[in-house]
Design an enzyme around this catalytic site. Sequence first.
Site, PDB file in Angstrom:
ATOM      1  N   ALA A 155       0.852  -1.297  -0.051  1.00  0.00           N
ATOM      2  CA  ALA A 155      -0.045  -0.069   0.040  1.00  0.00           C
ATOM      3  C   ALA A 155       0.921   1.221  -0.007  1.00  0.00           C
ATOM      4  CB  ALA A 155      -0.927   0.012   1.184  1.00  0.00           C
ATOM      5  N   TYR A 156       1.885   1.105   0.762  1.00  0.00           N
ATOM      6  CA  TYR A 156       2.574   2.320   0.927  1.00  0.00           C
ATOM      7  C   TYR A 156       3.490   2.551  -0.581  1.00  0.00           C
ATOM      8  CZ  TYR A 156       6.636   5.389   2.513  1.00  0.00           C
ATOM      9  OH  TYR A 156       7.362   6.417   2.518  1.00  0.00           O
TER      10      TYR A 156
END
Length: 247
Positions: A155-156
């Site tokens: 996600a990052y």
Amino acid sequence: MSITSTTPRVAVVTGGSRGIGRAITRRLAADGYDVAIVYTSNESEAAAAVEEIEAAGRTGLAYQADIADGPAVERVFAAVEDRLGGVDVVVNSAGIMPLAPVAELDLDVLDRLLRTNVRGAFVVAQQAARTVRDGGAIIAFSTTVTRTHLPTYGAYAASKGAVEALVPILAKELAGRDVTVNAVAPGPTATELFFEGKPQEVVDRIAGANPMGRLGTPEDVAEVVLALAGPARWINGQTVFANGGLA
């Protein structure tokens, strides 16, 4: 309005109270910039950062704001223009980094991450594009994980991929103003955020994987930002990987 050789240069640094952002504020102040930092919640660290700026003989300001809140960010930029006469450099180093495998990440956490790292990056870039004086620079932050593809960073890394996509487009949109737009993508850097939850053997393994044989420091990254903020005018629309050769 364009800057002149007699006009003090002014920088706005989000996330400027801690970690890499704090090192950037110190380095810019040492190079003669007046610096306004934007922080989320830690008022004492923000005050300490302002003291460091002023110890370097420059003007330091601190503003609390959520970078994803458009009106709040607009008010910060207006206040900086009012107090310091304009803005020449914007560095958006604020961000969050919750980690989990894709199959396990809570979607509410994903929404919070995207709000800060994508919407926040866009809001700051938007206001910077409207405000930065000709001859200035806009510097966003990505991450080397967009190349190293480490588990739990999905996600990052995705949020930072959005930043990397935005940068060259904004650079083209600002054509004719002599304003550069770039992103800096640090590798593993010795900050409180990096060390959190990592046993020493993991830290040592990560440091040993770098050709330089160590972790990066916030000061290493700050030097790259300083170059992009001023003398490195022929770098534009790029993501610069500041990672010691890790990837």
